[in-house]
Design a protein around this motif. Structure first.
Motif, mmCIF file in Angstrom:
data_model
loop_
_atom_site.group_PDB
_atom_site.id
_atom_site.type_symbol
_atom_site.label_atom_id
_atom_site.label_comp_id
_atom_site.label_asym_id
_atom_site.label_seq_id
_atom_site.Cartn_x
_atom_site.Cartn_y
_atom_site.Cartn_z
ATOM 1 N N TYR A 1 -1.753 5.585 2.148
ATOM 2 C CA TYR A 1 -2.224 4.682 3.204
ATOM 3 C C TYR A 1 -1.383 4.848 4.460
ATOM 4 O O TYR A 1 -1.924 4.967 5.569
ATOM 5 C CB TYR A 1 -2.171 3.233 2.732
ATOM 6 C CG TYR A 1 -2.334 2.246 3.876
ATOM 7 C CD1 TYR A 1 -3.573 2.027 4.461
ATOM 8 C CD2 TYR A 1 -1.223 1.565 4.397
ATOM 9 C CE1 TYR A 1 -3.725 1.148 5.525
ATOM 10 C CE2 TYR A 1 -1.364 0.690 5.458
ATOM 11 C CZ TYR A 1 -2.620 0.486 6.018
ATOM 12 O OH TYR A 1 -2.758 -0.379 7.072
ATOM 13 N N GLN A 2 -0.079 4.834 4.313
ATOM 14 C CA GLN A 2 0.808 4.909 5.488
ATOM 15 C C GLN A 2 0.560 6.181 6.289
ATOM 16 O O GLN A 2 0.484 6.155 7.521
ATOM 17 C CB GLN A 2 2.280 4.846 5.041
ATOM 18 C CG GLN A 2 2.649 3.598 4.258
ATOM 19 C CD GLN A 2 2.433 2.297 5.030
ATOM 20 O OE1 GLN A 2 2.402 2.297 6.259
ATOM 21 N NE2 GLN A 2 2.276 1.205 4.296
ATOM 22 N N LEU B 1 0.838 -1.185 0.000
ATOM 23 C CA LEU B 1 0.000 0.000 0.000
ATOM 24 C C LEU B 1 0.883 1.249 0.000
ATOM 25 O O LEU B 1 1.940 1.276 0.643
ATOM 26 C CB LEU B 1 -0.928 -0.017 1.211
ATOM 27 C CG LEU B 1 -1.961 -1.163 1.188
ATOM 28 C CD1 LEU B 1 -2.691 -1.249 2.505
ATOM 29 C CD2 LEU B 1 -2.945 -0.993 0.043
ATOM 30 N N LEU C 1 -10.822 6.592 4.989
ATOM 31 C CA LEU C 1 -9.540 6.043 4.560
ATOM 32 C C LEU C 1 -9.546 5.721 3.070
ATOM 33 O O LEU C 1 -8.562 5.972 2.358
ATOM 34 C CB LEU C 1 -9.226 4.792 5.384
ATOM 35 C CG LEU C 1 -7.788 4.274 5.392
ATOM 36 C CD1 LEU C 1 -6.801 5.363 5.786
ATOM 37 C CD2 LEU C 1 -7.665 3.085 6.347
ATOM 38 N N ILE D 1 -8.758 -2.881 4.743
ATOM 39 C CA ILE D 1 -7.930 -2.182 3.759
ATOM 40 C C ILE D 1 -6.977 -3.148 3.065
ATOM 41 O O ILE D 1 -6.685 -3.027 1.874
ATOM 42 C CB ILE D 1 -7.128 -1.051 4.442
ATOM 43 C CG1 ILE D 1 -8.055 0.103 4.799
ATOM 44 C CG2 ILE D 1 -5.989 -0.565 3.562
ATOM 45 C CD1 ILE D 1 -8.595 0.860 3.598
ATOM 46 N N HIS D 2 -6.498 -4.141 3.784
ATOM 47 C CA HIS D 2 -5.512 -5.087 3.234
ATOM 48 C C HIS D 2 -6.156 -6.223 2.444
ATOM 49 O O HIS D 2 -5.443 -7.081 1.925
ATOM 50 C CB HIS D 2 -4.654 -5.669 4.358
ATOM 51 C CG HIS D 2 -3.570 -4.735 4.821
ATOM 52 N ND1 HIS D 2 -2.387 -4.570 4.139
ATOM 53 C CD2 HIS D 2 -3.504 -3.910 5.890
ATOM 54 C CE1 HIS D 2 -1.632 -3.692 4.762
ATOM 55 N NE2 HIS D 2 -2.280 -3.262 5.825
ATOM 56 N N SER E 1 -2.214 8.063 6.249
ATOM 57 C CA SER E 1 -3.586 8.089 6.778
ATOM 58 C C SER E 1 -3.746 7.154 7.965
ATOM 59 O O SER E 1 -4.399 7.495 8.962
ATOM 60 C CB SER E 1 -4.582 7.713 5.674
ATOM 61 O OG SER E 1 -4.496 8.616 4.597
ATOM 62 N N ILE E 2 -3.152 5.978 7.882
ATOM 63 C CA ILE E 2 -3.288 5.028 8.981
ATOM 64 C C ILE E 2 -2.533 5.532 10.207
ATOM 65 O O ILE E 2 -2.921 5.265 11.359
ATOM 66 C CB ILE E 2 -2.823 3.612 8.567
ATOM 67 C CG1 ILE E 2 -3.561 2.542 9.392
ATOM 68 C CG2 ILE E 2 -1.334 3.433 8.721
ATOM 69 C CD1 ILE E 2 -5.021 2.430 9.098
ATOM 70 N N LYS F 1 -7.905 -1.921 9.392
ATOM 71 C CA LYS F 1 -6.660 -2.343 8.730
ATOM 72 C C LYS F 1 -6.863 -3.651 7.957
ATOM 73 O O LYS F 1 -6.355 -3.813 6.840
ATOM 74 C CB LYS F 1 -5.549 -2.496 9.770
ATOM 75 C CG LYS F 1 -5.106 -1.174 10.388
ATOM 76 C CD LYS F 1 -4.052 -1.383 11.475
ATOM 77 C CE LYS F 1 -3.610 -0.052 12.080
ATOM 78 N NZ LYS F 1 -2.604 -0.223 13.164
ATOM 79 N N ILE G 1 -6.968 7.274 0.333
ATOM 80 C CA ILE G 1 -6.058 6.414 -0.438
ATOM 81 C C ILE G 1 -6.324 6.516 -1.936
ATOM 82 O O ILE G 1 -5.396 6.668 -2.744
ATOM 83 C CB ILE G 1 -6.199 4.942 0.009
ATOM 84 C CG1 ILE G 1 -5.759 4.782 1.464
ATOM 85 C CG2 ILE G 1 -5.385 4.019 -0.887
ATOM 86 C CD1 ILE G 1 -6.067 3.407 2.037
#
Length: 561
Positions: free
Chosen positions: A126-127, A122, A180, A155-156, A129-130, A152, A184
């Motif tokens: 993503y990084q 990702l 999210l 999202i994955h 936002s998470i 999470k 993204i």
């Protein structure tokens, strides 16, 4: 057995080999009628052992009759011509299917395997936002750890499932997921949120709206606010493009949905055929995420199937290439109140706690299931009185006022069924209002049939408002109709427990007069109450309900099909 199933049974028997004896034909008719009876009771197939016991014919004799009739095939033998019936060996028993329902289950498994994909690389969006969500969670406990892990996980994965009971924050999780997704993928992604009923679909939108306010102090909710402005909250039937008087949809395996994100709420209510048709209409190549939300402990579909609970059972993990894409939310904001504790006690079969709460709680009361007792409690409630006083002069928030109380019935028929209770309640209310007119301000109805031309759905609640002599039925979205053009409806002072799914009431009156209740029915009923719960039943009936979990025959959770 309904007329449709009866006619189908006759048609299937007529396809059997002509040299069958009259006894064979009689036995085959009994077998097929049993299969259709199981389907009408929510099963997707029948166990051969149960079938044998029911018609007093040994399993070997039944399988021999199937072979002799020429209308059944063994699923384990590949490349055989399709037959109306199918037999599937499982453990030490066999499952017997009307083949159409086996095909639905096979299709679901095939589509799920196509949709099972893990996103590992990702990007920076993503990084970043998470990291924001991690910080908000750490500082404010919102989202909580369970919700954050569910976000999470979703999202994955291209395909994911989130299950949780009332008050566990499924909507909060979805709201943050949507935020999210927009962070993204950008604001141009195509998003739909769907549910099996119109009422459930509207509730998703309302819940999302209420969550935005709480989350706006931490995050920019501009994109989600725009989502609310457009018709992105629909029933599954409308999403797929239902056709009048047809079981087929405009969107199907040959005409896929054009979507990036699809979220299905109240997934436990979706029937086997609808699950199959929905999954077939999803383009596994272009869809970015599909998320099924639901409560695994709640009632399954009124129609055949046990799909959601089967797919999130431990036995189904082989479908997902040994990667867990299932999240369970357990921590409930209601866990500290009496109704939350009663709900947990029902699920955990904790009879001592249930009895203690029924005996001692100020917010939960138990009365014997008698007509006069039910009517006295409901008709004399302050919230019902306030509702009728306010609706005569002020229709502001009438749906909030109406939903402060509702009677939930085990059944529609009988003295303590919803039909009779509605008639008895309305008779008393008309006397109090001094009217003999059919329509009066405050009269509530529930729609019983989808009407796509009017945009009304099965389960929608309407309330009569008379102004300047004009009768109108107002619905929650503000639209109004004259009674004459409405689809089939019924009074809504009392509704079935099945119809109550997806709803919440400040005070729920639950009527369980006999032992035909199941644990899931009881759980669904008591969990509809937010603050006050009155149960019309007995300790013995409740005890039997808790000991009677719903078990539906299905092959979905097996590794065979």
């Amino acid at each position: 057995m309904n007329t449709t199933f009866f006619n189908l049974s006759k048609q299937l028997v007529s396809l059997a080999e002509s040299d069958l004896s009259s006894i064979d034909k009689t036995n085959l008719t009994q077998i097929i009628e049993y299969l259709f009876t199981d389907i009408s009771n929510g099963h997707s197939c029948s166990k051969l052992s149960d079938l044998s016991s029911s018609i007093s014919l040994s399993p070997n004799d039944i399988t021999r009759l199937f072979k002799k009739s020429g209308i059944a095939s063994d699923f384990s033998i590949k490349n055989t011509a399709p037959k109306p019936l199918s037999i599937l060996k499982i453990d030490n028993d066999y499952l017997v299917y009307i083949s159409k329902y086996l095909n639905y289950e096979i299709s679901i498994k095939e589509q799920i395997q196509l949709l099972t994909r893990i996103y590992t690389n990702l990007d920076d969006n993503y990084q970043n936002s998470i990291k924001i969500l991690d910080e908000i969670s750490y500082n404010n406990k919102l989202p909580n750890i369970e919700q954050l892990e569910a976000i999470k996980t979703s999202i994955h994965n291209k395909l994911s499932f989130i299950t949780g009971g009332p008050g566990t924050g499924k909507t909060t999780t979805v709201t943050l997921l949507l935020w999210l997704f927009y962070e993204i993928y950008g604001f141009d992604i195509k998003v739909k949120l769907a549910a099996p009923t119109g009422k459930a679909s509207k509730r998703v939108k309302e819940s999302l709206q209420s969550n935005i306010g709480a989350l706006s102090k931490y995050l920019d909710m501009t994109a989600i606010n725009k989502l609310l402005e457009i018709e992105n909250f629909v029933t599954i039937h409308k999403l797929l493009g239902a056709k009048n008087d047809s079981i087929y949809f405009r969107h199907n395996k040959d005409n896929k949905l054009d979507l990036d994100i699809l979220i299905i709420d109240e997934s436990s209510m979706v029937s086997l055929p609808l699950y199959s048709k929905l999954l077939e209409a999803i383009d596994s190549h272009t869809i970015r995420h599909i998320i099924f939300l639901g409560d695994k402990n709640q009632l399954s579909s009124v129609e055949e199937g046990y799909v959601f609970a089967s797919l999130i059972s431990p036995n189904s993990h082989d479908l997902f290439t040994n990667h867990c894409n299932i999240s369970e939310l357990i921590q409930s904001k209601r866990s500290s109140n009496d109704i939350g504790n009663l709900t947990k006690a029902v699920l955990n079969n904790n009879l001592d706690m249930i009895k203690s709460m029924l005996d001692n709680s100020d917010n939960i009361k138990l009365y014997k299931p008698k007509l006069n007792t039910i009517l006295d409690n409901y008709l004399n409630s302050q919230s019902l009185n306030d509702y009728f006083i306010s609706v005569q002069s002020d229709t502001t928030n009438i749906f909030d006022k109406f939903s402060r109380q509702c009677i939930l019935c085990l059944t529609n028929v009988g003295i303590l069924g919803s039909y009779n209770l509605n008639l008895q309640i309305e008779k008393h209310i008309k006397q109090k209002l001094a009217t003999i007119d059919t329509w009066y301000s405050g009269r509530p109805i529930i729609i019983l049939k989808n009407d796509y031309a009017l945009g009304l759905n099965n389960g929608d609640i309407g309330i009569c408002v008379i102004k300047d002599g004009i009768i109108q039925i107002i619905f929650e979205d503000g639209r109004a109709f004259i009674p004459e053009i409405l689809p089939k409806f019924d009074l809504a002072y009392a509704i079935s427990i099945h119809k109550s799914q997806g709803s919440e009431f400040n005070h729920a009156y639950v009527v369980i007069p006999n032992t035909k209740c199941s644990r899931e029915l009881l759980y669904t009923a008591v969990s509809r109450a937010k603050n006050h719960l009155t149960i019309f039943s007995t300790n013995n009936i409740i005890k039997e309900a808790i000991a009677n979990p719903t078990i539906r025959n299905t092959g979905l959770a097996t590794t065979i099909i």
